[in-house]
Design a protein around this motif. Structure first.
Motif, PDB file in Angstrom:
ATOM      1  N   GLU A 168      -9.689 -30.651  -7.820  1.00 59.36           N
ATOM      2  CA  GLU A 168      -8.631 -31.586  -8.554  1.00 59.36           C
ATOM      3  C   GLU A 168      -8.091 -32.598  -7.745  1.00 59.36           C
ATOM      4  N   LEU A 169      -7.069 -33.378  -8.210  1.00 54.92           N
ATOM      5  CA  LEU A 169      -6.596 -34.500  -7.385  1.00 54.92           C
ATOM      6  C   LEU A 169      -5.189 -34.100  -6.628  1.00 54.92           C
ATOM      7  N   HIS A 170      -5.252 -34.467  -5.426  1.00 54.80           N
ATOM      8  CA  HIS A 170      -4.001 -34.117  -4.422  1.00 54.80           C
ATOM      9  C   HIS A 170      -3.601 -35.072  -3.641  1.00 54.80           C
ATOM     10  N   GLY A 171      -2.471 -35.489  -3.496  1.00 54.87           N
ATOM     11  CA  GLY A 171      -2.073 -36.556  -2.637  1.00 54.87           C
ATOM     12  C   GLY A 171      -2.142 -37.842  -2.790  1.00 54.87           C
ATOM     13  N   VAL A 172      -2.997 -38.145  -3.960  1.00 58.61           N
ATOM     14  CA  VAL A 172      -3.286 -39.440  -4.710  1.00 58.61           C
ATOM     15  C   VAL A 172      -2.937 -39.472  -6.117  1.00 58.61           C
ATOM     16  N   GLY A 173      -2.026 -40.377  -6.570  1.00 54.42           N
ATOM     17  CA  GLY A 173      -1.751 -40.450  -7.798  1.00 54.42           C
ATOM     18  C   GLY A 173      -0.988 -41.828  -8.168  1.00 54.42           C
ATOM     19  N   ALA A 174       0.051 -41.837  -9.172  1.00 54.54           N
ATOM     20  CA  ALA A 174       0.428 -43.242  -9.584  1.00 54.54           C
ATOM     21  C   ALA A 174       1.329 -43.756  -8.553  1.00 54.54           C
ATOM     22  N   GLY A 175       2.056 -42.961  -7.786  1.00 54.69           N
ATOM     23  CA  GLY A 175       2.499 -43.372  -6.745  1.00 54.69           C
ATOM     24  C   GLY A 175       2.033 -44.127  -5.542  1.00 54.69           C
ATOM     25  N   THR A 176       0.671 -43.779  -5.488  1.00 57.65           N
ATOM     26  CA  THR A 176      -0.321 -44.710  -4.702  1.00 57.65           C
ATOM     27  C   THR A 176      -0.480 -45.852  -5.019  1.00 57.65           C
ATOM     28  N   VAL A 177      -0.780 -46.085  -6.675  1.00 61.10           N
ATOM     29  CA  VAL A 177      -1.145 -47.322  -7.266  1.00 61.10           C
ATOM     30  C   VAL A 177       0.085 -48.333  -7.146  1.00 61.10           C
ATOM     31  N   ALA A 178       1.229 -47.582  -7.340  1.00 60.16           N
ATOM     32  CA  ALA A 178       2.572 -48.267  -7.373  1.00 60.16           C
ATOM     33  C   ALA A 178       2.833 -48.991  -6.038  1.00 60.16           C
ATOM     34  N   SER A 179       2.490 -48.099  -4.811  1.00 58.12           N
ATOM     35  CA  SER A 179       2.574 -48.628  -3.486  1.00 58.12           C
ATOM     36  C   SER A 179       1.810 -49.713  -3.176  1.00 58.12           C
ATOM     37  N   ALA A 180       0.562 -49.544  -3.516  1.00 60.93           N
ATOM     38  CA  ALA A 180      -0.439 -50.771  -3.136  1.00 60.93           C
ATOM     39  C   ALA A 180      -0.049 -51.997  -4.107  1.00 60.93           C
ATOM     40  N   ILE A 181       0.335 -51.816  -5.153  1.00 64.86           N
ATOM     41  CA  ILE A 181       0.981 -53.007  -5.927  1.00 64.86           C
ATOM     42  C   ILE A 181       2.200 -53.518  -5.206  1.00 64.86           C
ATOM     43  N   LEU A 182       3.337 -52.708  -5.102  1.00 69.45           N
ATOM     44  CA  LEU A 182       4.651 -53.202  -4.474  1.00 69.45           C
ATOM     45  C   LEU A 182       4.792 -53.473  -3.105  1.00 69.45           C
TER      46      LEU A 182
END
Length: 198
Positions: A168-182
């Motif tokens: 399953e997914l660990h350490g990567v999530g919506a926050g990763t996407v937000a960081s990449a954008i922001l």
């Protein structure tokens, strides 16, 4: 200014890890690996960044030695600083979604300001950016495009490792996407509004 930038960058990275929504793209691989290898995020960050340095002199034959030495020297501070902040923030384990997003967004502003200070200091380039710059010279593509591809590649590797090890997914999530954008956009805002003479 450069050292302050490093400490702020690593604080932002540690805070994003503690937010629980997925860390920054550049730290996603070390963060996921730290969950099962027994090595710390800082140690794995140093190892990964050394791998970023290795191909640069082969891509750019006239790359000055001081550039390689400079990139490697940043890791002396960077890796231990990540681990220090992770230790100092060990008490922070937000469970409410509002707190998690608050920590995530705050981490983006702190990380961006750290990057901004390092850029303004004009001393060394981080190994990740150094590798992208080397590829840019070879392929003659725009830096922004290559940086986006680089970040997407790191996140993809993190996702593959996570599913392979945990299922399953660990350490990567919506926050990763937000960081990449922001982060990139916040850096540009700092550049427009904050004037620092170096």
């Amino acid at each position: 200014m450069f050292i302050a930038g490093i400490f702020l960058m690593t604080f932002g990275i540690a805070l994003s890890c503690k937010a629980g929504l997925g860390t920054t793209p550049i730290s996603s691989v070390p963060f996921v690996l730290s969950m099962f290898t027994g090595y710390t995020i800082g140690e794995l960050t140093v190892a990964m960044n050394l791998l970023f340095i290795v191909p640069q002199p082969f891509l750019v034959r006239d790359l000055p030695k001081k550039v390689i030495i400079g990139q490697a020297s940043t890791l002396i501070i960077f890796g231990p600083s990540v681990d220090l902040w992770m230790y100092l923030l060990r008490w922070l384990n937000p469970t409410h979604i509002g707190e998690m997003w608050g920590a995530c967004i705050l981490s983006s502003f702190i990380l961006a300001f750290g990057v901004f200070l390092c850029i303004k200091a004009k001393i060394f380039t981080a190994p990740g950016e150094g590798l992208v710059l080397a590829v840019e010279k070879v392929l003659n593509f725009k830096f922004a495009l290559l940086k986006n591809c680089f970040d997407i590649g790191l996140v993809s590797i993190s996702v593959i490792i996570s599913y392979a090890v945990f299922g399953e997914l660990h350490g990567v999530g919506a926050g990763t996407v937000a960081s990449a954008i922001l982060v990139g956009r916040i850096i540009r805002t700092y550049e427009k509004r904050i004037k620092i003479a170096c």
